[in-house]
Design a protein around this motif. Structure first.
Motif, PDB file in Angstrom:
ATOM      1  N   SER A  39      42.005  32.783  35.117  1.00  0.00           N
ATOM      2  CA  SER A  39      41.903  31.758  34.075  1.00  0.00           C
ATOM      3  C   SER A  39      40.505  31.160  33.975  1.00  0.00           C
ATOM      4  N   ALA A  40      39.651  31.427  34.925  1.00  0.00           N
ATOM      5  CA  ALA A  40      38.260  30.957  34.902  1.00  0.00           C
ATOM      6  C   ALA A  40      37.347  32.115  35.292  1.00  0.00           C
ATOM      7  N   LYS A  41      36.243  32.212  34.584  1.00  0.00           N
ATOM      8  CA  LYS A  41      35.224  33.222  34.896  1.00  0.00           C
ATOM      9  C   LYS A  41      33.880  32.520  34.872  1.00  0.00           C
ATOM     10  N   VAL A  42      33.038  32.816  35.854  1.00  0.00           N
ATOM     11  CA  VAL A  42      31.694  32.248  35.883  1.00  0.00           C
ATOM     12  C   VAL A  42      30.706  33.331  36.299  1.00  0.00           C
ATOM     13  N   ILE A  43      29.505  33.236  35.770  1.00  0.00           N
ATOM     14  CA  ILE A  43      28.413  34.094  36.232  1.00  0.00           C
ATOM     15  C   ILE A  43      27.421  33.190  36.939  1.00  0.00           C
ATOM     16  N   VAL A  44      27.178  33.497  38.213  1.00  0.00           N
ATOM     17  CA  VAL A  44      26.229  32.744  39.020  1.00  0.00           C
ATOM     18  C   VAL A  44      24.924  33.532  39.046  1.00  0.00           C
ATOM     19  N   GLU A  45      23.845  32.880  38.641  1.00  0.00           N
ATOM     20  CA  GLU A  45      22.532  33.516  38.651  1.00  0.00           C
ATOM     21  C   GLU A  45      21.699  32.862  39.746  1.00  0.00           C
ATOM     22  N   MET A  46      21.266  33.673  40.706  1.00  0.00           N
ATOM     23  CA  MET A  46      20.447  33.199  41.819  1.00  0.00           C
ATOM     24  C   MET A  46      19.013  33.675  41.639  1.00  0.00           C
ATOM     25  N   HIS A  47      18.072  32.814  41.971  1.00  0.00           N
ATOM     26  CA  HIS A  47      16.663  33.191  41.928  1.00  0.00           C
ATOM     27  C   HIS A  47      15.979  32.603  43.168  1.00  0.00           C
ATOM     28  N   ASP A  48      15.487  33.480  44.022  1.00  0.00           N
ATOM     29  CA  ASP A  48      14.793  33.085  45.259  1.00  0.00           C
ATOM     30  C   ASP A  48      15.593  32.063  46.071  1.00  0.00           C
ATOM     31  N   GLY A  49      16.907  32.314  46.195  1.00  0.00           N
ATOM     32  CA  GLY A  49      17.740  31.489  47.061  1.00  0.00           C
ATOM     33  C   GLY A  49      18.249  30.207  46.445  1.00  0.00           C
ATOM     34  N   ARG A  50      17.976  29.983  45.171  1.00  0.00           N
ATOM     35  CA  ARG A  50      18.444  28.761  44.500  1.00  0.00           C
ATOM     36  C   ARG A  50      19.285  29.145  43.289  1.00  0.00           C
ATOM     37  N   VAL A  51      20.245  28.311  42.996  1.00  0.00           N
ATOM     38  CA  VAL A  51      21.060  28.553  41.818  1.00  0.00           C
ATOM     39  C   VAL A  51      20.199  28.287  40.591  1.00  0.00           C
ATOM     40  N   TYR A  52      19.983  29.320  39.817  1.00  0.00           N
ATOM     41  CA  TYR A  52      19.200  29.184  38.586  1.00  0.00           C
ATOM     42  C   TYR A  52      20.092  28.650  37.470  1.00  0.00           C
ATOM     43  N   ARG A  53      21.298  29.224  37.384  1.00  0.00           N
ATOM     44  CA  ARG A  53      22.227  28.805  36.338  1.00  0.00           C
ATOM     45  C   ARG A  53      23.617  29.311  36.697  1.00  0.00           C
ATOM     46  N   ILE A  54      24.635  28.576  36.274  1.00  0.00           N
ATOM     47  CA  ILE A  54      26.013  29.046  36.348  1.00  0.00           C
ATOM     48  C   ILE A  54      26.563  29.024  34.922  1.00  0.00           C
ATOM     49  N   ASN A  55      26.842  30.197  34.420  1.00  0.00           N
ATOM     50  CA  ASN A  55      27.405  30.359  33.088  1.00  0.00           C
ATOM     51  C   ASN A  55      28.918  30.181  33.220  1.00  0.00           C
ATOM     52  N   ILE A  56      29.447  29.055  32.731  1.00  0.00           N
ATOM     53  CA  ILE A  56      30.871  28.756  32.904  1.00  0.00           C
ATOM     54  C   ILE A  56      31.740  29.303  31.773  1.00  0.00           C
ATOM     55  N   ASP A  57      31.130  29.917  30.789  1.00  0.00           N
ATOM     56  CA  ASP A  57      31.879  30.479  29.674  1.00  0.00           C
ATOM     57  C   ASP A  57      31.246  31.803  29.244  1.00  0.00           C
ATOM     58  N   PRO A  58      31.249  32.788  30.148  1.00  0.00           N
ATOM     59  CA  PRO A  58      30.552  34.042  29.816  1.00  0.00           C
ATOM     60  C   PRO A  58      31.253  34.818  28.706  1.00  0.00           C
ATOM     61  N   GLU A  59      30.435  35.438  27.906  1.00  0.00           N
ATOM     62  CA  GLU A  59      30.901  36.332  26.850  1.00  0.00           C
ATOM     63  C   GLU A  59      31.057  37.734  27.445  1.00  0.00           C
ATOM     64  N   PRO A  60      31.839  38.597  26.795  1.00  0.00           N
ATOM     65  CA  PRO A  60      32.066  39.937  27.349  1.00  0.00           C
ATOM     66  C   PRO A  60      30.791  40.747  27.620  1.00  0.00           C
ATOM     67  N   MET A  61      29.730  40.531  26.842  1.00  0.00           N
ATOM     68  CA  MET A  61      28.514  41.325  27.017  1.00  0.00           C
ATOM     69  C   MET A  61      27.451  40.628  27.872  1.00  0.00           C
ATOM     70  N   ASP A  62      27.754  39.463  28.448  1.00  0.00           N
ATOM     71  CA  ASP A  62      26.797  38.790  29.330  1.00  0.00           C
ATOM     72  C   ASP A  62      26.603  39.637  30.586  1.00  0.00           C
ATOM     73  N   ALA A  63      25.358  39.806  30.970  1.00  0.00           N
ATOM     74  CA  ALA A  63      25.017  40.706  32.071  1.00  0.00           C
ATOM     75  C   ALA A  63      25.180  40.031  33.433  1.00  0.00           C
ATOM     76  N   TYR A  64      25.497  40.854  34.434  1.00  0.00           N
ATOM     77  CA  TYR A  64      25.540  40.459  35.841  1.00  0.00           C
ATOM     78  C   TYR A  64      25.399  41.730  36.664  1.00  0.00           C
ATOM     79  N   ASP A  65      25.022  41.565  37.929  1.00  0.00           N
ATOM     80  CA  ASP A  65      24.826  42.729  38.794  1.00  0.00           C
ATOM     81  C   ASP A  65      26.139  43.271  39.357  1.00  0.00           C
TER      82      ASP A  65
END
Length: 129
Positions: A39-65
């Motif tokens: 019921s919840a999906k998030v994309i966590v983006e890390m940059h050099d050990g810090r949270v850069y952004r958390i996308n709390i409403d990702p779209e189907p084509m939003d990229a992640y590793d």
């Protein structure tokens, strides 16, 4: 009671950025990953050990590793202060529970130590499901 996704994301980012272990060893912890909790999906983006952004409403084509996908019940079990058997880590849950690990596993493995410490923060901040 679970926090809302927006509140949870802020708590998770704060806990991660304040964590002394992540701060000490995560200089090159740079990746993005999807936590699919049903019921919840998030994309966590890390940059050099810090949270850069958390996308709390990702779209189907939003990229992640890479992605971790499991039922809300599995995420609630992960988030218990002392998780039950087979909920103590992603490998156990992927072998014996409903957790699926997908995507660029090389990136996960390159960041595994840092990701594991960050993942275990769920035991402090809970899960938004």
């Amino acid at each position: 009671m679970a926090l809302g996704v927006r509140e949870w994301a802020q708590h998770f980012a704060d806990a991660s950025d304040r964590d002394p272990t992540i701060g000490a060893m995560a200089r090159y912890f740079t990746c993005s990953y999807l936590l699919d909790m049903g019921s919840a999906k998030v994309i966590v983006e890390m940059h050099d050990g810090r949270v850069y952004r958390i996308n709390i409403d990702p779209e189907p084509m939003d990229a992640y590793d890479f992605a971790l996908r499991a039922s809300p019940q599995t995420w609630r079990e992960f988030a218990r202060p002392v998780p039950g058997p087979m909920y103590h880590g992603i490998w156990a849950a992927s072998f014996r529970r409903d957790l699926k690990i997908e995507g660029n596993i090389l990136v996960l493995m390159q960041n595994l130590r840092n990701f594991t410490v960050q993942f275990e923060l769920l035991r402090k901040v809970g899960a938004p499901v």
